[in-house]
Design a protein around this motif. Structure first.
Motif: not given
Length: 372
Positions: A124, A126, A155, A157, A166, A169
């Motif tokens: 995750h 950024s 960001t 997502y 994900i 993004k």
């Protein structure tokens, strides 16, 4: 529409009714006597609290249907009041609660309050603000099996509700404090850096990381007029063919076209149609209806602006700033104020139908349901 301290934003969940003539249908079932069906509670109003508890409340009686205690986050002890900044998201019979200072979304059964899954987001970190944790101030939205989550590490997502993978993004180069909006195959989001961004809902940015369009232009540090970029900390509102969003830095309501311009010397950029000046900054998210856009303002007014002429249709004075976002139901505008009052205003001329005095600041948005 997603912003308020100690926010209790109500999210209504209604059990989907069958298409049968009668609301209750008896049918023969074979089931083990020692495995009864779990207790199911519906409908419910869902709200999160600073005591790390997610509540489901019966909208008719006010009694608690169920509660779920979230794990205490020792990483963010100094900022525990931020833990439940986003409101719960209800989607496909599930409740999703974002844990602000971690990489986890909690997925619960909306009827029973049973934890279904901890959705830990892989990879995750950024685009422009790398870090171990994301933080989110805005309530996520969901569509077609995906959650769209805006974070303060810049960001947006797009997360599969089943696998937590994900899908794509986008890094916006400034913190995202507002919820995105989905319309006609596109995702729109306003940034704290003063940009309004349009992305393809399915694929996100292109191979080079560029959005479909960006107002006032990707990489721009000021508006085409030379004015400083605004600061957006409230969610935009889409009512085709325009998007409306208020600024918390220059006391301005912006109206931007949904179709990009194609100048030969600039990247694709949305078209600014008009601006409307107020006397205070805007943290309220606007609502558009029947040729009107309505928004609260820190100058103590609720404004109703004509979407074609950008002129004032009416404005209503409260006794303090209005950060609450307006909700429209049956020709009535409902909105809260820091003057402790909840107001019901006639949508045609803005006159007060009634007001209710609470015992504290009203920062969240009201929710009309079943005559209440």
């Amino acid at each position: 529409m997603v912003h308020h301290w100690r926010k209790i934003l109500l999210s209504l969940f209604l059990l989907s009714l069958s298409a049968a003539i009668f609301p209750f249908v008896a049918c023969k079932k074979h089931m083990s006597n020692d495995n009864p069906l779990p207790t199911s509670y519906y409908p419910s109003i869902f709200m999160s609290s600073d005591n790390f508890v997610l509540y489901a409340i019966d909208p008719g009686t006010g009694k608690k249907n169920w509660e779920y205690s979230m794990p205490y986050d020792t990483f963010n002890v100094a900022h525990a009041f931020l833990y439940f900044k986003p409101s719960p998201l209800v989607y496909n019979d599930m409740v999703y609660q974002v844990a602000v200072s971690s990489d986890t979304i909690y997925k619960l059964n909306a009827k029973t309050g049973v934890l279904v899954k901890k959705m830990v987001l892989p990879g995750h970190t950024s685009v422009s603000y790398p870090g171990k944790f994301f933080t989110s101030m805005a309530t996520p939205i969901a569509d077609n099996g995906m959650i769209y989550l805006a974070t303060t590490n810049d960001t947006l997502y797009v997360i599969d509700t089943g696998t937590a993978a994900i899908k794509w993004k986008y890094g916006a180069e400034s913190p995202l404090l507002t919820a995105p909006v989905i319309y006609n195959g596109k995702v729109y989001i306003a940034t704290s850096g003063g940009h309004v961004i349009c992305l393809d809902k399915t694929g996100g940015p292109d191979a080079s990381g560029n959005p479909t369009w960006d107002w006032p232009g990707k990489g721009a540090t000021q508006q085409l007029s030379g004015a400083a970029l605004p600061y957006f900390n409230s969610s935009p509102c889409v009512s085709a063919p325009y998007l409306y969003v208020g600024s918390a830095s220059d006391s301005t309501l912006y109206c931007i076209g949904l179709v990009a311009n194609h100048p030969s010397t600039l990247p694709d950029t949305g078209i600014l149609r008009w601006t409307y000046k107020t006397l205070g900054n805007i943290s309220s998210s606007p609502t558009a209806y029947a040729g009107m856009v309505i928004v609260g303002c820190n100058d103590f007014y609720v404004y109703c602006v004509d979407t074609q002429t950008a002129s004032t249709r009416w404005k209503f004075y409260t006794n303090s700033q209005v950060n609450s976002s307006p909700i429209i139901s049956n020709q009535v505008v409902y909105i809260g104020s820091y003057d402790y009052n909840l107001y019901a205003l006639n949508i045609i001329d803005g006159h007060q139908k009634w007001r209710f005095a609470s015992k504290g600041l009203i920062k969240s948005s009201p929710l009309p349901y079943n005559g209440n």
